[in-house]
Design a protein around this motif. Structure first.
Motif, PDB file in Angstrom:
ATOM      1  N   ALA A 135     -34.357 -20.037  16.876  1.00  0.00           N
ATOM      2  CA  ALA A 135     -34.128 -21.166  16.434  1.00  0.00           C
ATOM      3  C   ALA A 135     -33.103 -21.027  15.347  1.00  0.00           C
ATOM      4  CB  ALA A 135     -35.116 -21.870  15.672  1.00  0.00           C
ATOM      5  N   ALA A 136     -32.749 -19.859  14.544  1.00  0.00           N
ATOM      6  CA  ALA A 136     -31.929 -19.496  13.477  1.00  0.00           C
ATOM      7  C   ALA A 136     -30.724 -19.028  14.284  1.00  0.00           C
ATOM      8  CB  ALA A 136     -32.581 -18.729  12.558  1.00  0.00           C
TER       9      ALA A 136
ATOM     10  N   ALA B 209     -26.921 -18.233  16.001  1.00  0.00           N
ATOM     11  CA  ALA B 209     -25.779 -18.805  16.108  1.00  0.00           C
ATOM     12  C   ALA B 209     -25.734 -19.754  17.406  1.00  0.00           C
ATOM     13  CB  ALA B 209     -24.600 -18.007  16.366  1.00  0.00           C
ATOM     14  N   ASP B 210     -26.305 -19.172  18.529  1.00  0.00           N
ATOM     15  CA  ASP B 210     -26.683 -19.868  19.832  1.00  0.00           C
ATOM     16  C   ASP B 210     -27.178 -21.351  19.813  1.00  0.00           C
ATOM     17  OD1 ASP B 210     -25.767 -17.562  22.090  1.00  0.00           O
ATOM     18  OD2 ASP B 210     -27.005 -16.766  20.260  1.00  0.00           O
ATOM     19  N   ALA B 211     -28.112 -21.258  19.127  1.00  0.00           N
ATOM     20  CA  ALA B 211     -29.093 -22.349  18.837  1.00  0.00           C
ATOM     21  C   ALA B 211     -28.341 -23.309  17.986  1.00  0.00           C
ATOM     22  CB  ALA B 211     -30.483 -22.105  18.639  1.00  0.00           C
ATOM     23  N   GLY B 212     -27.842 -22.850  16.699  1.00  0.00           N
ATOM     24  CA  GLY B 212     -27.071 -23.685  15.765  1.00  0.00           C
ATOM     25  C   GLY B 212     -25.979 -24.529  16.392  1.00  0.00           C
ATOM     26  N   PHE B 213     -25.118 -23.614  17.172  1.00  0.00           N
ATOM     27  CA  PHE B 213     -23.968 -24.251  17.723  1.00  0.00           C
ATOM     28  C   PHE B 213     -24.381 -25.506  18.829  1.00  0.00           C
ATOM     29  CE2 PHE B 213     -20.974 -24.329  21.443  1.00  0.00           C
ATOM     30  CZ  PHE B 213     -19.757 -24.887  20.599  1.00  0.00           C
ATOM     31  N   ALA B 214     -25.241 -25.217  19.568  1.00  0.00           N
ATOM     32  CA  ALA B 214     -25.757 -26.195  20.600  1.00  0.00           C
ATOM     33  C   ALA B 214     -26.300 -27.503  20.056  1.00  0.00           C
ATOM     34  CB  ALA B 214     -26.850 -25.618  21.349  1.00  0.00           C
ATOM     35  N   ARG B 215     -27.065 -27.383  18.745  1.00  0.00           N
ATOM     36  CA  ARG B 215     -27.477 -28.256  18.054  1.00  0.00           C
ATOM     37  C   ARG B 215     -26.460 -29.334  17.349  1.00  0.00           C
ATOM     38  NH1 ARG B 215     -31.657 -24.576  16.028  1.00  0.00           N
ATOM     39  NH2 ARG B 215     -30.395 -24.362  14.586  1.00  0.00           N
TER      40      ARG B 215
ATOM     41  N   TRP C 189     -34.610 -23.236  26.112  1.00  0.00           N
ATOM     42  CA  TRP C 189     -35.140 -22.045  25.387  1.00  0.00           C
ATOM     43  C   TRP C 189     -36.372 -22.715  24.633  1.00  0.00           C
ATOM     44  CZ3 TRP C 189     -29.310 -22.221  22.935  1.00  0.00           C
ATOM     45  CH2 TRP C 189     -28.721 -21.586  23.979  1.00  0.00           C
ATOM     46  N   GLY C 190     -36.486 -23.933  24.449  1.00  0.00           N
ATOM     47  CA  GLY C 190     -37.946 -24.387  23.948  1.00  0.00           C
ATOM     48  C   GLY C 190     -37.699 -24.338  22.551  1.00  0.00           C
ATOM     49  N   LEU C 191     -36.412 -24.763  21.939  1.00  0.00           N
ATOM     50  CA  LEU C 191     -36.043 -24.953  20.525  1.00  0.00           C
ATOM     51  C   LEU C 191     -35.802 -26.376  20.123  1.00  0.00           C
ATOM     52  CD1 LEU C 191     -33.484 -21.892  20.323  1.00  0.00           C
ATOM     53  CD2 LEU C 191     -35.843 -22.089  19.741  1.00  0.00           C
ATOM     54  N   PRO C 192     -36.083 -26.740  18.855  1.00  0.00           N
ATOM     55  CA  PRO C 192     -35.806 -27.895  18.545  1.00  0.00           C
ATOM     56  C   PRO C 192     -34.373 -28.453  18.457  1.00  0.00           C
ATOM     57  CG  PRO C 192     -36.434 -26.425  16.641  1.00  0.00           C
ATOM     58  CD  PRO C 192     -36.494 -25.610  17.743  1.00  0.00           C
ATOM     59  N   LYS C 193     -33.999 -29.701  18.504  1.00  0.00           N
ATOM     60  CA  LYS C 193     -32.715 -30.191  18.642  1.00  0.00           C
ATOM     61  C   LYS C 193     -32.284 -30.609  17.278  1.00  0.00           C
ATOM     62  CE  LYS C 193     -33.172 -32.035  23.330  1.00  0.00           C
ATOM     63  NZ  LYS C 193     -34.541 -31.733  23.566  1.00  0.00           N
TER      64      LYS C 193
ATOM     65  N   TYR D 257     -26.743 -28.855   8.846  1.00  0.00           N
ATOM     66  CA  TYR D 257     -25.512 -28.514   9.424  1.00  0.00           C
ATOM     67  C   TYR D 257     -25.010 -27.296   9.190  1.00  0.00           C
ATOM     68  CZ  TYR D 257     -26.542 -33.124  11.591  1.00  0.00           C
ATOM     69  OH  TYR D 257     -27.213 -34.230  11.870  1.00  0.00           O
ATOM     70  N   MET D 258     -24.303 -26.489  10.108  1.00  0.00           N
ATOM     71  CA  MET D 258     -23.495 -25.538  10.086  1.00  0.00           C
ATOM     72  C   MET D 258     -23.948 -24.265   9.403  1.00  0.00           C
ATOM     73  SD  MET D 258     -21.337 -27.423  11.422  1.00  0.00           S
ATOM     74  CE  MET D 258     -19.910 -26.273  11.518  1.00  0.00           C
ATOM     75  N   ALA D 259     -25.295 -24.035   9.227  1.00  0.00           N
ATOM     76  CA  ALA D 259     -25.983 -22.881   8.482  1.00  0.00           C
ATOM     77  C   ALA D 259     -25.814 -21.856   9.336  1.00  0.00           C
ATOM     78  CB  ALA D 259     -27.556 -23.183   8.259  1.00  0.00           C
ATOM     79  N   TRP D 260     -25.565 -21.861  10.500  1.00  0.00           N
ATOM     80  CA  TRP D 260     -25.600 -20.628  11.638  1.00  0.00           C
ATOM     81  C   TRP D 260     -24.096 -20.056  11.394  1.00  0.00           C
ATOM     82  CZ3 TRP D 260     -21.509 -20.892  14.953  1.00  0.00           C
ATOM     83  CH2 TRP D 260     -21.009 -22.325  15.303  1.00  0.00           C
ATOM     84  N   MET D 261     -23.233 -20.619  10.717  1.00  0.00           N
ATOM     85  CA  MET D 261     -22.010 -19.980  10.918  1.00  0.00           C
ATOM     86  C   MET D 261     -22.003 -18.956   9.737  1.00  0.00           C
ATOM     87  SD  MET D 261     -19.237 -23.603  11.566  1.00  0.00           S
ATOM     88  CE  MET D 261     -17.975 -22.344  11.717  1.00  0.00           C
TER      89      MET D 261
END
Length: 219
Positions: free
Chosen positions: A49-50, A52-58, A108-112, A118-122
């Motif tokens: 969930a944390a 970059a792949d999930a963060g970008f998708a969200r 992936w079974g991850l939250p949306k 926002y942007m914490a994955w960068m």
């Protein structure tokens, strides 16, 4: 990055038919082309969930939703066929990409949504070259006031504002997509992000020409 407390940004309204069409597209891709599904590339691993792949998708799903919304607004504010055609293409493309991103999160079974904002994955703050305005959710996104202004504009005034807002929007989107192309671990998602960079840069060049024809320029 946080939103302004004094000017909360409104959540983009969904476009039902576009979202439904994108969902159907994603379902067909996952059923008939399993290799295209992130996490199905010869490994059982899926992003966290944390990641970059999930963060970008969200985040990009939210970012795209506003572009679709603005494109539907301009459809009713102008009769110019070139602008309407561009708006239709952007709405179709970004609604389909949004459906893919949300479909991957489901796979992936991850939250949306993320509690980290926002942007914490960068990882690299240097990526954030096109900063958010007060009242906008992410870089490039329009504020409530700008969306209201677009909804009330007519003719060439509406065309110019739409092209300027979408140019800003694409600048922010390209920044995000470049970061995913560098940071995301899922090959399919990195490839999609790179296509976003190339497609939106091409559209920005087109929009600059269209603004010039109207005696204006990107902001």
């Amino acid at each position: 990055m946080t939103d302004s407390d004094d000017a909360p940004a409104r959540k983009p309204s969904p476009v039902p038919w576009a979202v439904a069409a994108a969902a159907v597209l994603v379902a067909l891709v996952l059923v008939f082309w399993p290799a295209a599904a992130p996490g199905a590339e010869g490994t059982s691993d899926v992003p966290t969930a944390a990641s970059a792949d999930a963060g970008f998708a969200r985040d990009m799903a939210v970012h795209h939703q506003q572009a679709v919304e603005m494109s539907f607004i301009i459809r009713d504010r102008t009769d110019d066929e070139d602008v309407r055609r561009l708006a239709y293409d952007i709405a179709q493309t970004q609604a389909n990409q949004r459906g893919m991103l949300l479909g991957w999160l489901d796979l992936w079974g991850l939250p949306k949504t993320s509690t980290d904002g926002y942007m914490a994955w960068m990882k690299d703050a240097g990526h954030m070259g096109h900063q958010s305005k007060d009242g906008s959710l992410m870089p490039g996104m329009a504020t409530d006031a700008e969306l209201d202004q677009l909804s009330k504009a007519q003719g060439e005034d509406a065309e110019i504002l739409y092209l300027q807002l979408l140019t800003d929007h694409h600048m922010g989107g390209v920044t995000m997509a470049r970061a995913c192309a560098e940071q995301c671990e899922v090959l399919t998602e990195r490839q999609l992000a790179q296509r976003m960079v190339e497609g939106q840069q091409s559209e920005m060049r087109l929009m600059a020409d269209m603004l010039k024809e109207r005696g204006s320029a990107p902001r």
